[in-house]
Design an enzyme around this catalytic site. Structure first.
Site, short mmCIF file in Angstrom:
data_model
loop_
_atom_site.label_atom_id
_atom_site.label_comp_id
_atom_site.label_asym_id
_atom_site.label_seq_id
_atom_site.Cartn_x
_atom_site.Cartn_y
_atom_site.Cartn_z
N PRO A 10 0.78 -1.23 0.00
CA PRO A 10 0.00 0.00 0.00
C PRO A 10 0.82 1.29 0.00
O PRO A 10 1.85 1.38 0.66
CB PRO A 10 -0.84 -0.10 1.29
CG PRO A 10 -0.17 -1.13 2.11
CD PRO A 10 0.50 -2.07 1.16
N ASN A 11 0.31 2.23 -0.75
CA ASN A 11 0.84 3.60 -0.87
C ASN A 11 2.06 3.71 -1.77
O ASN A 11 2.50 4.82 -2.08
CB ASN A 11 1.13 4.22 0.51
CG ASN A 11 -0.12 4.33 1.35
OD1 ASN A 11 -1.07 4.99 0.95
ND2 ASN A 11 -0.17 3.66 2.49
N ARG A 18 4.36 11.10 -2.73
CA ARG A 18 4.22 10.71 -1.32
C ARG A 18 5.49 11.09 -0.54
O ARG A 18 6.56 10.51 -0.77
CB ARG A 18 4.03 9.19 -1.25
CG ARG A 18 4.02 8.64 0.15
CD ARG A 18 4.17 7.12 0.16
NE ARG A 18 4.04 6.60 1.50
CZ ARG A 18 4.34 5.37 1.85
NH1 ARG A 18 4.77 4.50 0.96
NH2 ARG A 18 4.20 4.98 3.10
N TYR A 23 10.71 9.39 0.78
CA TYR A 23 10.73 8.30 -0.21
C TYR A 23 11.36 8.69 -1.55
O TYR A 23 11.48 7.84 -2.43
CB TYR A 23 9.30 7.78 -0.43
CG TYR A 23 8.76 7.11 0.82
CD1 TYR A 23 9.25 5.88 1.25
CD2 TYR A 23 7.78 7.72 1.60
CE1 TYR A 23 8.78 5.27 2.40
CE2 TYR A 23 7.29 7.12 2.75
CZ TYR A 23 7.80 5.90 3.14
OH TYR A 23 7.35 5.30 4.29
N ASN A 74 8.20 -5.47 -1.53
CA ASN A 74 8.14 -4.35 -0.59
C ASN A 74 6.74 -4.39 0.02
O ASN A 74 5.79 -3.90 -0.60
CB ASN A 74 8.41 -3.01 -1.26
CG ASN A 74 8.50 -1.89 -0.24
OD1 ASN A 74 8.03 -2.04 0.89
ND2 ASN A 74 9.08 -0.76 -0.62
N ALA A 77 3.50 -0.86 4.54
CA ALA A 77 3.04 -0.91 5.93
C ALA A 77 2.66 -2.32 6.37
O ALA A 77 2.75 -2.64 7.57
CB ALA A 77 1.86 0.04 6.12
N HIS A 80 4.76 -4.54 8.88
CA HIS A 80 4.83 -4.41 10.33
C HIS A 80 3.73 -5.16 11.07
O HIS A 80 3.81 -5.30 12.29
CB HIS A 80 4.82 -2.93 10.70
CG HIS A 80 5.79 -2.12 9.87
ND1 HIS A 80 7.15 -2.39 9.85
CD2 HIS A 80 5.61 -1.10 8.97
CE1 HIS A 80 7.75 -1.56 9.01
NE2 HIS A 80 6.84 -0.77 8.46
N GLU A 98 12.97 -9.34 0.72
CA GLU A 98 12.19 -8.21 1.25
C GLU A 98 12.98 -6.94 0.96
O GLU A 98 14.20 -6.89 1.17
CB GLU A 98 12.01 -8.39 2.77
CG GLU A 98 11.24 -7.25 3.43
CD GLU A 98 11.11 -7.43 4.94
OE1 GLU A 98 11.43 -8.52 5.46
OE2 GLU A 98 10.73 -6.45 5.60
N HIS A 100 13.03 -2.51 1.06
CA HIS A 100 12.47 -1.23 1.51
C HIS A 100 13.31 -0.09 0.96
O HIS A 100 14.54 -0.17 0.92
CB HIS A 100 12.47 -1.13 3.04
CG HIS A 100 11.63 -2.19 3.68
ND1 HIS A 100 10.27 -2.11 3.76
CD2 HIS A 100 11.98 -3.37 4.24
CE1 HIS A 100 9.79 -3.20 4.36
NE2 HIS A 100 10.81 -3.98 4.65
N LEU A 101 12.62 0.99 0.58
CA LEU A 101 13.32 2.19 0.12
C LEU A 101 14.07 2.84 1.28
O LEU A 101 15.22 3.26 1.15
CB LEU A 101 12.31 3.17 -0.46
CG LEU A 101 11.64 2.71 -1.76
CD1 LEU A 101 10.30 3.40 -1.95
CD2 LEU A 101 12.55 2.96 -2.95
N ARG A 107 13.69 4.45 11.76
CA ARG A 107 12.49 5.29 11.76
C ARG A 107 11.66 5.03 13.04
O ARG A 107 12.19 4.58 14.04
CB ARG A 107 11.71 5.05 10.47
CG ARG A 107 12.55 5.40 9.21
CD ARG A 107 11.77 5.21 7.94
NE ARG A 107 10.61 6.10 7.90
CZ ARG A 107 9.60 5.95 7.03
NH1 ARG A 107 9.64 4.97 6.14
NH2 ARG A 107 8.58 6.77 7.06
N ARG A 111 7.93 0.73 13.05
CA ARG A 111 8.53 0.19 11.82
C ARG A 111 9.69 -0.76 12.12
O ARG A 111 10.27 -1.34 11.19
CB ARG A 111 9.01 1.33 10.92
CG ARG A 111 7.91 2.26 10.47
CD ARG A 111 8.43 3.26 9.44
NE ARG A 111 7.57 4.43 9.38
CZ ARG A 111 6.47 4.53 8.62
NH1 ARG A 111 6.11 3.53 7.86
NH2 ARG A 111 5.74 5.64 8.63
C1 DQA Z 1 8.58 1.08 3.27
C2 DQA Z 1 8.74 1.30 4.78
C3 DQA Z 1 7.42 1.05 5.50
O1 DQA Z 1 7.58 1.28 6.89
C4 DQA Z 1 6.35 2.00 4.98
O2 DQA Z 1 5.10 1.70 5.60
C5 DQA Z 1 6.23 1.99 3.51
C6 DQA Z 1 7.45 1.93 2.71
C7 DQA Z 1 9.85 1.44 2.50
O3 DQA Z 1 9.96 1.04 1.34
O4 DQA Z 1 10.72 2.14 3.03
O5 DQA Z 1 5.15 2.16 2.96
O6 DQA Z 1 8.30 -0.29 3.05
#
Ligand code: DQA
Length: 145
Positions: A10-11, A18, A23, A74, A77, A80, A98, A100-101, A107, A111
């Site tokens: 998501p997102n 965003r 990011y 990725n 959210a 978590h 896995e 993550h950016l 953080r 997270r």
């Molecule tokens: C994320 C880190 C997560 O905590 C966050 O909810 C994201 C992006 C990252 O790529 O850094 O949506 O997965």
């Protein structure tokens, strides 16, 4: 070319607009193209998908498990708290990286936990779009010769 799925939660479809200070400015279409190009150079046929829907993501993981397709994920959210996603990831039969950016460990406290990490082959986090390049490199290196 070995098929590889790059899945996003998501997102992530809102990358670019965003929280760019967190990011970055690369949007999802640009990230998709980058993964395709990087994958091609590694002999990987990369398909990138993103969804805000947990059930859809679980369905894609089931199909990857059945097909033996390596996955770069990725979970955003869902990382978590989604035990449903973790249980789907546990069924994968090929490598799971896995990605993550950002570096979630640096953080907010919520997270710091990944419920996915324990069923992933490994994790790459904190390098922006480069995290995806490194994750694809890891997949390529893990494939049988
Ligand atoms: C994320 C880190 C997560 O905590 C966050 O909810 C994201 C992006 C990252 O790529 O850094 O949506 O997965």
């Amino acid at each position: 070319m070995t098929p590889v799925l790059v899945l996003g939660g998501p997102n992530l479809g809102r990358l670019g607009s965003r929280e760019p200070e967190v990011y970055g400015h690369l949007d999802h279409a640009e990230l998709t193209e980058r993964c395709r190009v990087v994958g091609e150079a590694l002999g990987l046929s990369v398909e990138v998908r993103q969804t805000d829907d947990e059930a859809e993501l679980v369905g894609w993981l089931h199909a990857a498990a059945d097909a033996g397709t390596p996955v770069v994920l990725n979970p955003a959210a869902f990382t978590h708290y989604s035990y449903a996603l973790r249980d789907a990831c546990a069924q994968l039969t090929a490598p799971l990286v896995e990605v993550h950016l950002t570096n979630p460990a640096a953080r907010e406290a919520f997270r710091h936990t990944s419920v996915i990490a324990g069923v992933a082959t490994g994790t790459v986090a904190g390098f922006g779009a480069l995290s995806y390049d490194l994750a694809l490199r890891a997949v390529a290196g893990l494939l049988p010769a």
